[in-house]
Write an enzyme that holds these catalytic residues in place. Structure first.
Site: not given
Length: 765
Positions: A307-308
């Protein structure tokens, strides 16, 4: 003619053809891998956000109108050989024409290198193509779950895939298959609710909708999925985003793993990882979860993406790594294949190259990651067709697609209370519409709608009907008055509200026959949506109580991402409808339900709490729901939800026959056939979700759940019509994960429950 025999050669040919195509792709991947330098391989493992290669004052913002920066593109895509780009620029939706121009230029630069490797572009398509203007917006996943309709969920994913490809994007970060058992969590609306089986079944439907029945994503109307967030993301102790969870290995496998396994078995191409920590260990650094469980035990052959910024988080947030290089080492060795770096890609690439040269990351681990990345790119046919042209997608945003979104919204809306059958309403009644959610397209859609937090919805969705406008169109403006009472501060945080003519709203109630009170939440997702109090806001509570004091009948319409507690005034409401976040056609669907043109058929996909400190799932343990004990310590366990999982009323009545079993004894290797007749015993057409639960009377050493959903179907019945619904239950369906982490179906007695009917059977080896 024997049709089965005539089909055999065709099926064999298709099977051989598919196998040969797969072998050909694998050969191409291996041949390309041998030609690639270490720098090229590492670049493939890096993903950056679009703003990085756009013209702007820095990497975090871009000028408008957006234009690509040729120099920055050449640095990222040619010098560093970056393999993936994601997201939109400036957190804003773009037209299909703009997307085509952007991605075409990116691919031209990326494929100018010797090995001509295309970029794979990814987007968060959460309830439609989030970042494309004019795309069809469906209900958020929680609303789709409330339909209990696999066909609708699959159709929505097919349409979203079509419109994502119309935007020249081949990869969607969806579906979200986290369990949503905690109503405090700021992303519950993005899940299919609290039940593992429901999430798994609808997750499979969504994967097949996105990728196609045979997962042939070379089809230009299909996209690769990224199932997320593996594993246990929404079960944090605090109920807040990206905070630690404590989950036993047994619970992980019993409740959290099944939806992901179902999606993997359905052929999901990629998986995104949980940003949080489980039992103190960041999942992005957890070799046991990423490699041993996901890749080896579950046999996942696809691409694993972070994820980010979550590799950077290993040292900047979680302090399990001493610097960025150490964080990269931990994550890649744990099993990460691609890093969603977002902005600063140089440290990731430089550090990973150094780690390989130093022997701290084996090149075979790099080869494994790149092999997975390249295979997805070949699967998507990006080497031959790196972009898709919106001119080839004439059905984008079409009336047919919009009707599908409306149908899903109409089947999602859940009637929770209907005292004295106050609903449906007569169109001749004078109606006061009030509340902060009454006249907002933003709140109907939620986050991930034209922007991350949903704050730009009004700019893009002005042509659709808010709840107020839909009611006015249905009943006539002369019969509908509107005073907000309370409004959201639209340029503030999601929980910021202010009094907006509350006294006028109360006075207006005197001239109304009925009040439609629209309460809930403003839009949010992820950490900005964290909350500190599960009760619905003080101002909304005040408005509800003051309106109730007028003595007028109130229809409470809830428009919220998670179930905010309403027990301070629920008993004063004549009817309650949960709309969740139903999308651009939620207002129209609600109005049709309020006035009886549509019969509601949604069911709650979670347990709606009555108090903030009384949070349960329907599959709670017996100790959480027990009668008063005898003796001096005469305590009880009060299971007291406001509304139970699966609750949902109709404007008609359904009568269930006694349950019929093929046998009272289920044996190993066999299946139990369960059937029930359902009759529409009312006066209007109705759709009914038929839910089959099982309960195990005795289990050891794991205490049995109160009950578990094992099967469901949805039927449509005319007045007086009867249909037989049949389910098949296997011993494996009844299995429980034991402390040794093995799934076991224990011999003994079980109960089957369908509606208010129950029957027992025994399982024996």
């Amino acid at each position: 003619m024997n049709h089965k025999k005539s089909l055999i050669p065709i099926l064999l040919f298709c099977s051989v053809f598919t196998a040969e195509a797969q072998n050909s792709k694998e050969a191409k991947v291996e041949a390309l891998l041998k030609k690639m330098t270490l720098e090229e391989k590492v670049g493939q493992m890096a993903q950056i956000t679009l703003d990085v290669i756009g013209k702007g004052k820095d990497r975090f913002t871009s000028y408008e109108p957006f234009t690509l920066d040729q120099k920055e593109m050449e640095k990222a895509l040619v010098q560093y050989k970056i393999g993936s780009v994601l997201n939109t620029s400036n957190n804003r939706a773009r037209t299909t024409a703009v997307w085509y121009d952007i991605i075409g230029k990116i691919q031209k630069v990326a494929m100018s290198s010797k090995n001509r490797i295309p970029v794979i572009y990814g987007i968060d398509g959460i309830h439609g193509e989030t970042y494309t203007a004019g795309a069809t917006m469906f209900p958020q996943e929680i609303g789709q779950a409330a339909t209990f309709n696999r066909k609708l969920v699959r159709e929505g994913a097919e349409i979203s895939a079509y419109e994502t490809r119309a935007s020249s994007i081949p990869w969607t970060f969806s579906p979200q298959l986290d369990l949503g058992p905690d109503p405090r969590f700021p992303r519950q609306q993005e899940t299919f609710g609290e039940d593992p089986y429901l999430a798994g079944e609808l997750g499979k439907a969504m994967v097949k909708g996105f990728e196609g029945e045979n997962n042939d994503v070379s089809n230009p109307f299909r996209v690769a999925t990224s199932v997320k967030h593996f594993l246990g993301y929404q079960s944090s102790i605090s109920g807040k985003d990206r905070t630690p969870a404590v989950i036993s290995d047994q619970a992980l496998r019993e409740y959290h793993l099944p939806p992901f396994k179902a999606a993997i078995d359905a052929g999901a191409k990629t998986i995104m990882i949980n940003s949080g920590l489980i039992n103190g260990v960041p999942v992005h650094a957890n070799y046991e979860i990423l490699t041993k469980m996901l890749k080896e035990e579950l046999g996942f052959k696809g691409l694993v993406v972070t994820d980010w910024g979550d590799i950077e988080n290993l040292y900047a947030r979680d302090h399990v790594a001493k610097n960025n290089k150490d964080a990269v080492r931990l994550a890649i060795n744990a099993g990460i294949d691609m890093s969603m770096i977002a902005y600063n890609y140089e440290p990731f690439c430089d550090d990973l190259i150094a780690l390989v040269k130093e022997g701290q990351v084996k090149e075979e681990r790099i080869n494994d990651a790149v092999r997975r990345i390249l295979m997805v790119k070949y699967d998507l046919n990006l080497f031959e067709k790196p972009t898709t042209n919106p001119k080839d997608y004439p059905k984008f945003g079409s009336p047919a697609f919009e009707k599908a979104a409306y149908n899903t919204a109409a089947e999602s809306i859940t009637l929770l209370k209907n005292t004295d059958q106050i609903l449906p309403l007569s169109k001749s009644l004078k109606v006061l519409v009030t509340g902060p959610n009454a006249n907002s397209m933003r709140t109907l859609n939620g986050a991930w709608t034209y922007s991350w937090q949903g704050e730009k919805v009004e700019e893009f969705a002005a042509k659709y009907n808010t709840i107020l406008k839909a009611i006015q169109r249905k009943a006539g403006q002369q019969n509908v008055s509107y005073v907000p009472g309370v409004s959201y501060k639209m340029d503030g945080k999601y929980y910021e509200e202010y009094v907006d003519k509350m006294d006028e709203a109360v006075n207006a109630a005197k001239n109304a026959d009925v009040i439609v009170l629209c309460l809930g939440e403003n839009t949010y997702t992820e950490t900005p949506g964290n909350l500190n109090d599960l009760y619905i806001s003080d101002l909304q509570t005040e408005l509800a109580q003051k309106l109730a004091a007028t003595g007028k009948k109130i229809i409470l319409v809830l428009n919220e991402g998670r179930p905010r507690v309403i027990s301070k005034f629920e008993n004063k409401m004549a009817a309650v409808l949960q709309t969740y976040q139903p999308g651009n056609f939620g207002g129209d669907a609600l109005a049709d339900i309020l006035y009886g043109d549509v019969n509601p058929s949604g069911r709650l996909p979670y347990t709606y709490p009555q108090y903030p400190n009384a949070l349960f799932t329907y599959y709670h343990k017996p100790s959480e729901s027990r009668s008063t004990t005898e003796g001096v310590y005469n305590y009880d366990a009060d299971y007291n939800p406001q509304y139970v999982f699966g609750q949902g009323l109709s404007y008609t009545t359904f009568t269930y026959s006694d349950i019929k079993l093929s046998s009272k004894i289920l044996k190993a290797g066999e299946k139990l056939t369960v059937s029930v007749d359902i009759t529409n015993s009312g006066k209007v057409n109705g759709k009914e979700s038929v839910l089959l639960y099982t309960s195990q009377l005795v289990s050891s050493p794991i205490s049995p759940d109160a009950k578990r959903l094992r099967a469901f179907d949805k039927i449509d019945l005319k007045p007086g019509e009867t249909k037989t619904v049949t389910f098949h239950i296997s011993p494996e369906d009844l299995a429980v994960v034991m402390p040794d982490l093995k799934k076991v179906t224990e011999p003994g007695e079980f109960t089957i429950q369908i509606a208010d009917k129950k029957i027992n059977f025994n399982y024996s080896l």
